[in-house]
Design a protein around this motif. Sequence first.
Motif, short mmCIF file in Angstrom:
data_model
loop_
_atom_site.label_atom_id
_atom_site.label_comp_id
_atom_site.label_asym_id
_atom_site.label_seq_id
_atom_site.Cartn_x
_atom_site.Cartn_y
_atom_site.Cartn_z
N THR A 55 -1.72 8.76 5.29
CA THR A 55 -2.88 9.72 5.13
C THR A 55 -3.30 10.28 3.75
N GLY A 56 -2.13 10.15 3.04
CA GLY A 56 -2.23 10.73 1.63
C GLY A 56 -3.14 9.87 0.74
N LEU A 57 -3.15 8.54 1.15
CA LEU A 57 -4.14 7.56 0.36
C LEU A 57 -5.44 7.76 0.89
N ALA A 58 -5.84 8.10 2.40
CA ALA A 58 -7.09 8.31 2.74
C ALA A 58 -7.53 9.70 2.15
N SER A 59 -6.96 10.76 2.14
CA SER A 59 -7.43 12.07 1.50
C SER A 59 -7.72 11.70 -0.13
N ASP B 13 6.61 17.94 1.37
CA ASP B 13 5.87 17.33 0.18
C ASP B 13 5.25 15.85 0.49
N LEU B 14 5.24 15.71 2.02
CA LEU B 14 4.50 14.60 2.31
C LEU B 14 3.31 14.94 3.27
N THR C 12 3.04 7.01 -4.67
CA THR C 12 4.39 7.29 -4.76
C THR C 12 4.94 7.84 -3.22
N GLY C 13 3.96 8.65 -2.97
CA GLY C 13 4.43 9.41 -1.59
C GLY C 13 4.40 8.40 -0.35
#
Length: 390
Positions: A55-59, A110-111, A335-336
């Motif tokens: 979901t980091g990519l989506a954000s 941190d994820l 990277t995450g």
Amino acid sequence: MLTRDRALLLSARGLRAFGFGFSAVLVGLHLEHLGLSPVLIGITLGVGLAAASLTGLASVAVAARAGRRATLAVVGLLMAVTGLDLALATQAWLLVLAGLTGMLGAASVDLGPFAPLEQSALAEVVRPEQRNIAFGRYSLSGGLFNAAGLAAALANTQSGRTYFLLYAGIGLATAIPPLLMSRSVESNVHGPAFGVLRRPETLRILAGLSALFALDSFAGGFVTNAVISYWLHVRFGAGPQLLGPVFAVVAFLQAISYEVSGRLSGRIGLINTMVFTHLPSNVLLLLVAFTPSLGWAIALLWLRFLLSQMDVPARQAYVVSVVPPADRAAAVALTGAVRGVAQAFGPPLAGIAIGAAAFGIPFFAGGGLKIVYDLGLFAAFRNRRAEQET
């Protein structure tokens, strides 16, 4: 100097980390209490772990259009939805879906969808020469509040439903600080969310870092706290009354190490800090398997954990400082995501490792692979300095 924007970033980070701290301890027990089978609990946690990284990519994609402040506020609302789902839902499929938000709290602090936005925003609101210290303080705030959440879970005298209603309230609270931030947290350079994929030089850097970070996360699956705890129990007969305080000290030592990391990296450099603290910690990890007594084992583990997390703020500061400003959020997200996917192998690896824990195999496998990571990182990136180091 602690600016208003930094204070708001740290407050949101701390609130969220506190919620993640008690959720990581209680979510499995809560799902079991609600009647989910071990298989469904594993699926829920696995979904939550994978979603936290992806979901980091989506954000990042949403923030490219709506802005970081609005997207971070939405992330807080997702945390609130997750808490309400866990507190109020009774049907198994609804509980499993709680992990899809990426805010289940089963992953590292941190994820998640907030990490690339907060870390890239932090790089915008501090001067380059202050960046190492700023990221150390960012990790310190998360570590201390995460430890407080862990302590709250250990002192649990309420039902899981009560805790997850509190979790929903924390989510709502974290949606407010981003709306009070200035435009300084937004990127001044506009372009495609993942324009980094079109720039070969930057893509090569991120590909190398991602491969090494994945190896480190994969190795970490062998030496999770659950495996270490079980090994102390099997080898020395340590019980819950001792293990609880032992790992509470671990959480505190990790938090303190973040502040040291920020100061150390300003003196010897980010890559040197990552390698020269992580490498000794992994040698100590190997030595733990040979300890003759419980006291020696705990002492070596405490010393190891004092060093092992110093690479976290250094890694965060390095990733946002070796790519152009427009690519910072995408770099953290990419990277995450790779780290999170590699970390998702942790649950099955932990099962294998726990079965072999009496033989010290997890320490040899985890420590050995992490040493390979350290040497690879130093060989590949020792001459590539971050923006604030040139």
